[in-house]
Design a protein around this motif. Structure first.
Motif, PDB file in Angstrom:
ATOM      1  N   PHE A   1      20.146  30.002  42.074  1.00  0.00           N
ATOM      2  CA  PHE A   1      21.064  30.992  41.526  1.00  0.00           C
ATOM      3  C   PHE A   1      20.598  32.382  41.953  1.00  0.00           C
ATOM      4  O   PHE A   1      19.466  32.779  41.642  1.00  0.00           O
ATOM      5  CB  PHE A   1      21.104  30.873  39.994  1.00  0.00           C
ATOM      6  N   ALA A   2      21.451  33.065  42.693  1.00  0.00           N
ATOM      7  CA  ALA A   2      21.170  34.461  43.060  1.00  0.00           C
ATOM      8  C   ALA A   2      21.723  35.328  41.941  1.00  0.00           C
ATOM      9  O   ALA A   2      22.929  35.345  41.710  1.00  0.00           O
ATOM     10  CB  ALA A   2      21.835  34.802  44.381  1.00  0.00           C
ATOM     11  N   ASP A   3      20.836  36.021  41.260  1.00  0.00           N
ATOM     12  CA  ASP A   3      21.213  36.798  40.082  1.00  0.00           C
ATOM     13  C   ASP A   3      21.184  38.287  40.443  1.00  0.00           C
ATOM     14  O   ASP A   3      20.164  38.957  40.294  1.00  0.00           O
ATOM     15  CB  ASP A   3      20.211  36.469  38.956  1.00  0.00           C
ATOM     16  N   GLY A   4      22.285  38.756  40.989  1.00  0.00           N
ATOM     17  CA  GLY A   4      22.396  40.184  41.318  1.00  0.00           C
ATOM     18  C   GLY A   4      21.381  40.651  42.352  1.00  0.00           C
ATOM     19  O   GLY A   4      20.794  41.725  42.202  1.00  0.00           O
TER      20      GLY A   4
ATOM     21  N   PRO B   1      13.081  31.631  37.153  1.00  0.00           N
ATOM     22  CA  PRO B   1      12.877  32.629  38.211  1.00  0.00           C
ATOM     23  C   PRO B   1      11.678  32.232  39.088  1.00  0.00           C
ATOM     24  O   PRO B   1      10.709  31.670  38.583  1.00  0.00           O
ATOM     25  CB  PRO B   1      12.575  33.919  37.435  1.00  0.00           C
TER      26      PRO B   1
ATOM     27  N   GLY C   1      17.407  42.370  41.250  1.00  0.00           N
ATOM     28  CA  GLY C   1      17.874  41.015  40.990  1.00  0.00           C
ATOM     29  C   GLY C   1      16.764  40.001  41.141  1.00  0.00           C
ATOM     30  O   GLY C   1      15.594  40.345  41.341  1.00  0.00           O
ATOM     31  N   ARG C   2      17.132  38.757  41.012  1.00  0.00           N
ATOM     32  CA  ARG C   2      16.133  37.703  41.117  1.00  0.00           C
ATOM     33  C   ARG C   2      16.785  36.410  41.583  1.00  0.00           C
ATOM     34  O   ARG C   2      18.004  36.247  41.480  1.00  0.00           O
ATOM     35  CB  ARG C   2      15.446  37.494  39.766  1.00  0.00           C
ATOM     36  N   VAL C   3      15.943  35.533  42.093  1.00  0.00           N
ATOM     37  CA  VAL C   3      16.406  34.210  42.498  1.00  0.00           C
ATOM     38  C   VAL C   3      15.879  33.206  41.480  1.00  0.00           C
ATOM     39  O   VAL C   3      14.681  33.183  41.178  1.00  0.00           O
ATOM     40  CB  VAL C   3      15.919  33.862  43.923  1.00  0.00           C
ATOM     41  N   VAL C   4      16.802  32.427  40.923  1.00  0.00           N
ATOM     42  CA  VAL C   4      16.464  31.444  39.904  1.00  0.00           C
ATOM     43  C   VAL C   4      16.580  30.060  40.531  1.00  0.00           C
ATOM     44  O   VAL C   4      17.589  29.737  41.153  1.00  0.00           O
ATOM     45  CB  VAL C   4      17.419  31.576  38.685  1.00  0.00           C
TER      46      VAL C   4
ATOM     47  N   THR D   1      25.805  37.849  43.236  1.00  0.00           N
ATOM     48  CA  THR D   1      25.558  36.809  42.242  1.00  0.00           C
ATOM     49  C   THR D   1      26.273  35.546  42.707  1.00  0.00           C
ATOM     50  O   THR D   1      27.471  35.585  43.025  1.00  0.00           O
ATOM     51  CB  THR D   1      26.058  37.254  40.855  1.00  0.00           C
TER      52      THR D   1
ATOM     53  N   ALA E   1      25.972  31.016  42.581  1.00  0.00           N
ATOM     54  CA  ALA E   1      25.306  29.777  42.156  1.00  0.00           C
ATOM     55  C   ALA E   1      25.535  28.676  43.175  1.00  0.00           C
ATOM     56  O   ALA E   1      26.672  28.425  43.592  1.00  0.00           O
ATOM     57  CB  ALA E   1      25.842  29.341  40.796  1.00  0.00           C
TER      58      ALA E   1
END
Ligand SMILES: Nc1ncnc2c1ncn2[C@@H]1O[C@H](COP(=O)(O)OP(=O)(O)O)[C@@H](O)[C@H]1O
Ligand SMILES: [Mg+2]
Length: 236
Positions: free
Chosen positions: A8-11, A71, A63-66, A28, A30
């Motif tokens: 999941f790319a979160d912003g 994370p 942002g962050r990669v989940v 963002t 998924a």
């Protein structure tokens, strides 16, 4: 049924600090197991920037990669990259033979728990339509297509769960392009419940063959509104 995305790319954001330019606006996105995604967009629109950011090859500016719901901590990045593999347009091969190149990752710390399996490598070579002697060929004597096939086999033998394919067949002959597509297809079909791919392609026909979901990239903006999902959207 689990709804946790594989990745999941979160912003996530990428900037060029030296010029104060935003290369990737907050993206963002998924990626679920079983997803095959294509990204199209003009040259210089940020497709590679996005894919490399998602692969955690370049540092995120926001942002962050989940990954599987958590994370990715700094210490986990090598494991993440092993699982979420990025294949670039122009592969970098070492001097030496094809086999030397396939053996190389196993010298790295992240792969200490596994060993080069010549039979597995030979099977992938056969699957790509190359003759048995291919493993002994010099990397410097490979065609562009053969070099890319080698780079893909190098990744596939490490059993990734996600493939991030950055125009891997651009400027390849049709036969090599077909071999690349078939290798990726066989890998995906081997475990659709665990695998997912993102294929950046300039070729709409290839994007249609190799994906069910399409995204577009324009001026550093991943276009969610242009997403067309041919299956699975309602169940998510
Ligand atoms: N590491 C970087 N530093 C600065 N600018 C970059 C960097 N990587 C890419 N760019 C710029 O970002 C834009 C998007 O590049 P890229 O993602 O490679 O485009 P493409 O969609 O063709 O893959 C281009 O203008 C490129 O010059
Ligand atoms: Mg690119």
């Amino acid at each position: 049924m689990t709804d946790v995305p594989l990745v999941f790319a979160d912003g996530i954001v990428r900037r060029d600090a030296s010029r104060g330019q935003t290369l990737l606006h907050p993206a963002t996105f998924a990626l679920h197991a079983g997803d095959r995604v294509a990204i199209t967009g003009g040259s210089g629109s940020g497709k590679s920037v996005f894919l490399r950011a998602l692969a955690l090859l370049d540092p995120l500016d926001a942002g962050r990669v989940v990954w599987h719901g958590a994370p990715v901590a700094r210490a986990a990045i090598p494991r993440y990259r092993r699982s979420v593999a990025y294949l670039r347009q122009r592969p970098a091969l070492l001097d030496g033979t094809v086999e030397d190149n396939l053996r190389y990752p196993f010298e790295l710390r992240a792969y200490r728990d596994t060993r080069f399996d010549r039979e597995h490598a030979a099977n992938l070579v056969a699957q790509s339509g190359r003759a048995a002697g291919f493993l002994d060929k010099r990397a410097s004597e490979l065609s562009g297509g053969e070099a890319q096939i080698t780079a893909l086999i190098r990744v596939l033998q490490l059993a990734p769960e996600v493939l991030l394919l950055d125009e891997p067949t651009a400027s390849l002959d049709p036969e090599s392009s077909h071999a690349i597509e078939e290798l990726v297809r066989a890998w995906f079909d081997a475990d659709r419940r665990a695998h997912a791919s993102i294929w950046v392609s300039h070729d709409p026909a290839q994007a249609a063959r190799m994906s069910e979901r399409h995204l577009t990239m324009r001026a550093g903006v991943l276009d969610e509104s242009a997403v067309t999902t041919m299956h699975g959207a309602a169940s998510r």
